[in-house]
Design a protein around this motif. Structure first.
Motif, PDB file in Angstrom:
ATOM      1  N   ARG A  68      90.152  26.763 -12.074  1.00  0.00           N
ATOM      2  CA  ARG A  68      89.096  25.875 -12.543  1.00  0.00           C
ATOM      3  C   ARG A  68      89.298  24.435 -12.062  1.00  0.00           C
ATOM      4  NH1 ARG A  68      85.566  27.698 -16.188  1.00  0.00           N
ATOM      5  NH2 ARG A  68      85.906  29.713 -17.220  1.00  0.00           N
ATOM      6  N   THR A  69      88.241  23.658 -12.156  1.00  0.00           N
ATOM      7  CA  THR A  69      88.282  22.273 -11.679  1.00  0.00           C
ATOM      8  C   THR A  69      88.899  21.334 -12.707  1.00  0.00           C
ATOM      9  OG1 THR A  69      86.081  21.787 -12.563  1.00  0.00           O
ATOM     10  CG2 THR A  69      86.214  22.653 -10.309  1.00  0.00           C
ATOM     11  N   GLY A  70      88.928  21.745 -13.964  1.00  0.00           N
ATOM     12  CA  GLY A  70      89.428  20.856 -15.010  1.00  0.00           C
ATOM     13  C   GLY A  70      88.319  20.101 -15.711  1.00  0.00           C
ATOM     14  N   ASN A  71      87.125  20.088 -15.089  1.00  0.00           N
ATOM     15  CA  ASN A  71      85.971  19.413 -15.700  1.00  0.00           C
ATOM     16  C   ASN A  71      84.711  20.184 -15.329  1.00  0.00           C
ATOM     17  OD1 ASN A  71      83.911  17.724 -16.599  1.00  0.00           O
ATOM     18  ND2 ASN A  71      84.966  15.840 -15.995  1.00  0.00           N
ATOM     19  N   ASP A  72      84.309  21.116 -16.180  1.00  0.00           N
ATOM     20  CA  ASP A  72      83.150  21.955 -15.883  1.00  0.00           C
ATOM     21  C   ASP A  72      81.867  21.149 -15.735  1.00  0.00           C
ATOM     22  OD1 ASP A  72      84.747  24.145 -15.885  1.00  0.00           O
ATOM     23  OD2 ASP A  72      84.128  24.910 -17.846  1.00  0.00           O
ATOM     24  N   ALA A  73      81.809  19.990 -16.391  1.00  0.00           N
ATOM     25  CA  ALA A  73      80.602  19.167 -16.324  1.00  0.00           C
ATOM     26  C   ALA A  73      80.360  18.630 -14.919  1.00  0.00           C
ATOM     27  CB  ALA A  73      80.702  18.017 -17.323  1.00  0.00           C
ATOM     28  N   LEU A  74      81.444  18.467 -14.154  1.00  0.00           N
ATOM     29  CA  LEU A  74      81.331  17.930 -12.795  1.00  0.00           C
ATOM     30  C   LEU A  74      81.465  19.027 -11.730  1.00  0.00           C
ATOM     31  CD1 LEU A  74      83.505  14.700 -13.195  1.00  0.00           C
ATOM     32  CD2 LEU A  74      81.013  14.914 -13.356  1.00  0.00           C
ATOM     33  N   ARG A  75      81.449  20.275 -12.177  1.00  0.00           N
ATOM     34  CA  ARG A  75      81.614  21.399 -11.255  1.00  0.00           C
ATOM     35  C   ARG A  75      80.421  21.521 -10.312  1.00  0.00           C
ATOM     36  NH1 ARG A  75      82.060  26.751 -14.447  1.00  0.00           N
ATOM     37  NH2 ARG A  75      79.804  26.445 -14.525  1.00  0.00           N
ATOM     38  N   LYS A  76      80.728  21.686  -9.009  1.00  0.00           N
ATOM     39  CA  LYS A  76      79.673  21.788  -7.995  1.00  0.00           C
ATOM     40  C   LYS A  76      79.403  23.230  -7.568  1.00  0.00           C
ATOM     41  CE  LYS A  76      81.115  17.379  -5.927  1.00  0.00           C
ATOM     42  NZ  LYS A  76      81.711  16.764  -4.698  1.00  0.00           N
ATOM     43  N   ASN A 102      87.658  18.680  -5.374  1.00  0.00           N
ATOM     44  CA  ASN A 102      86.313  18.313  -4.923  1.00  0.00           C
ATOM     45  C   ASN A 102      85.214  18.957  -5.772  1.00  0.00           C
ATOM     46  OD1 ASN A 102      86.586  16.603  -2.441  1.00  0.00           O
ATOM     47  ND2 ASN A 102      87.805  18.345  -1.757  1.00  0.00           N
ATOM     48  N   GLY A 103      85.608  19.498  -6.935  1.00  0.00           N
ATOM     49  CA  GLY A 103      84.609  20.028  -7.851  1.00  0.00           C
ATOM     50  C   GLY A 103      84.241  21.481  -7.641  1.00  0.00           C
ATOM     51  N   TYR A 104      85.027  22.226  -6.862  1.00  0.00           N
ATOM     52  CA  TYR A 104      84.753  23.644  -6.622  1.00  0.00           C
ATOM     53  C   TYR A 104      85.840  24.513  -7.229  1.00  0.00           C
ATOM     54  CZ  TYR A 104      80.855  22.896  -3.424  1.00  0.00           C
ATOM     55  OH  TYR A 104      79.631  22.561  -2.898  1.00  0.00           O
ATOM     56  N   GLU A 105      85.423  25.453  -8.058  1.00  0.00           N
ATOM     57  CA  GLU A 105      86.371  26.448  -8.523  1.00  0.00           C
ATOM     58  C   GLU A 105      86.799  27.318  -7.335  1.00  0.00           C
ATOM     59  OE1 GLU A 105      84.946  28.836 -11.701  1.00  0.00           O
ATOM     60  OE2 GLU A 105      84.869  27.180 -13.136  1.00  0.00           O
ATOM     61  N   VAL A 106      87.966  27.945  -7.442  1.00  0.00           N
ATOM     62  CA  VAL A 106      88.439  28.860  -6.399  1.00  0.00           C
ATOM     63  C   VAL A 106      88.700  30.217  -7.053  1.00  0.00           C
ATOM     64  CG1 VAL A 106      90.216  29.345  -4.689  1.00  0.00           C
ATOM     65  CG2 VAL A 106      89.470  26.984  -5.076  1.00  0.00           C
ATOM     66  N   TRP A 107      88.012  31.237  -6.548  1.00  0.00           N
ATOM     67  CA  TRP A 107      88.179  32.597  -7.046  1.00  0.00           C
ATOM     68  C   TRP A 107      88.951  33.389  -5.992  1.00  0.00           C
ATOM     69  CZ3 TRP A 107      84.576  34.980 -11.009  1.00  0.00           C
ATOM     70  CH2 TRP A 107      83.966  33.995 -11.797  1.00  0.00           C
ATOM     71  N   MET A 108      90.217  33.669  -6.266  1.00  0.00           N
ATOM     72  CA  MET A 108      91.057  34.426  -5.340  1.00  0.00           C
ATOM     73  C   MET A 108      91.202  35.862  -5.829  1.00  0.00           C
ATOM     74  SD  MET A 108      94.213  32.013  -4.100  1.00  0.00           S
ATOM     75  CE  MET A 108      93.932  30.456  -3.239  1.00  0.00           C
ATOM     76  N   ILE A 109      91.159  36.794  -4.911  1.00  0.00           N
ATOM     77  CA  ILE A 109      91.272  38.205  -5.253  1.00  0.00           C
ATOM     78  C   ILE A 109      92.348  38.866  -4.412  1.00  0.00           C
ATOM     79  CG2 ILE A 109      89.474  38.896  -3.590  1.00  0.00           C
ATOM     80  CD1 ILE A 109      88.547  40.951  -5.758  1.00  0.00           C
TER      81      ILE A 109
END
Length: 271
Positions: A68-76, A102-109
């Motif tokens: 997660r970005t740490g701030n969902d409100a600013l998530r892009k 930079n406001g992007y979550e990263v989903w790794m699989i």
């Protein structure tokens, strides 16, 4: 003299055939280098994260870590990250901050057999895995135009296939290959690898069907996937797509060159 020559030819033919048979049956060992983890393993990362599991069938489970970005409100948006042929998510986690800052979550699989993921490792299953990750991300509320598909090394072909059938904001490829047989040909040029290869993953076919913008990073000194693979892909790109050539870059050190993180920042901030 002729008998000796015939004997030597016979020996060479036998060696050639035996090595070819070994090459064919050892493909999974040569191509994949997973690091499995016990199911009760507890992840520990420096950035906020949550673990998700995709239960596909009775023997197949895809393990996902959502950074997660740490701030969902600013998530892009979100980056769907398909990693290389070695280790597991724990190794690749250090790349996540380049995107989360930079406001992007990263989903790794993790692929089957990697980390906690289970199931049979086949080419078809790779495509199923990527599709399942995309659906999971969309179900979490991410719009298609906020999803960036990222592939590194082995993951570049998987990422490109997904981008060829699903809408996304951008496709980013780090050290891509033209196809698996093309890489095999580099190492075993004396064999008919086109029909020997169990895996093909034809990135060159998929990339012509990608509508989203494409950015490629590749080092000129890549000893694993030669830069010539990107050279073969480049004519297939759209006019606005871009290739970032890293002079002197190897296979696993591209983020040590300032141009790469700087370009990532630019792409994620719409510059």
């Amino acid at each position: 003299m002729k008998k000796k020559i015939r004997n030597w030819i016979g020996i060479i033919v036998i060696i050639y055939v035996v090595c070819g048979i070994a090459l064919y049956f050892l493909q999974p060992v040569l191509l994949f280098h997973p690091e499995p983890l016990p199911q009760d393993h507890t992840f520990s990362f420096s950035q906020p994260f949550e673990e998700k599991k995709i239960y596909y069938d009775s023997s197949t489970m895809f393990d996902v870590v959502r950074f997660r970005t740490g701030n969902d409100a600013l998530r892009k948006g979100a980056v769907l990250y398909f990693h290389g042929n070695m280790n597991n998510i724990e190794y690749y986690a250090h790349f996540a901050p380049y995107f989360t800052k930079n406001g992007y979550e990263v989903w790794m699989i993790d692929y089957p057999g990697y980390g906690k993921s289970t199931g049979e490792r086949t080419e078809a299953m790779f495509y199923t895995l990527s599709d399942q990750l995309y659906k999971l991300c969309r179900a979490a509320g991410f719009a298609a135009d906020s999803i960036i598909i990222y592939g590194k090394s082995l993951g570049t072909g998987i990422a490109t296939q997904l981008a060829s059938v699903k809408n996304c904001k951008r496709l980013i490829l780090e050290s891509p290959y033209y196809s698996i047989p093309q890489i095999a040909k580099h190492y075993a040029f004396m064999y008919p690898v086109e029909w020997m290869s169990e895996f093909t993953i034809p990135t060159h076919d998929f990339i012509t069907k990608v509508v989203a913008p494409v950015t490629i990073f590749h080092g000129t000194d890549d000893g694993t996937i030669p830069y010539s693979n990107t050279g073969k892909l480049q004519p297939l790109l759209k006019p606005a797509d871009e290739v970032i050539t890293i002079e002197g870059g190897g296979h696993n050190d591209l983020y040590n060159f300032p141009v790469v993180p700087k370009k990532i920042d630019s792409l994620l901030n719409g510059q």
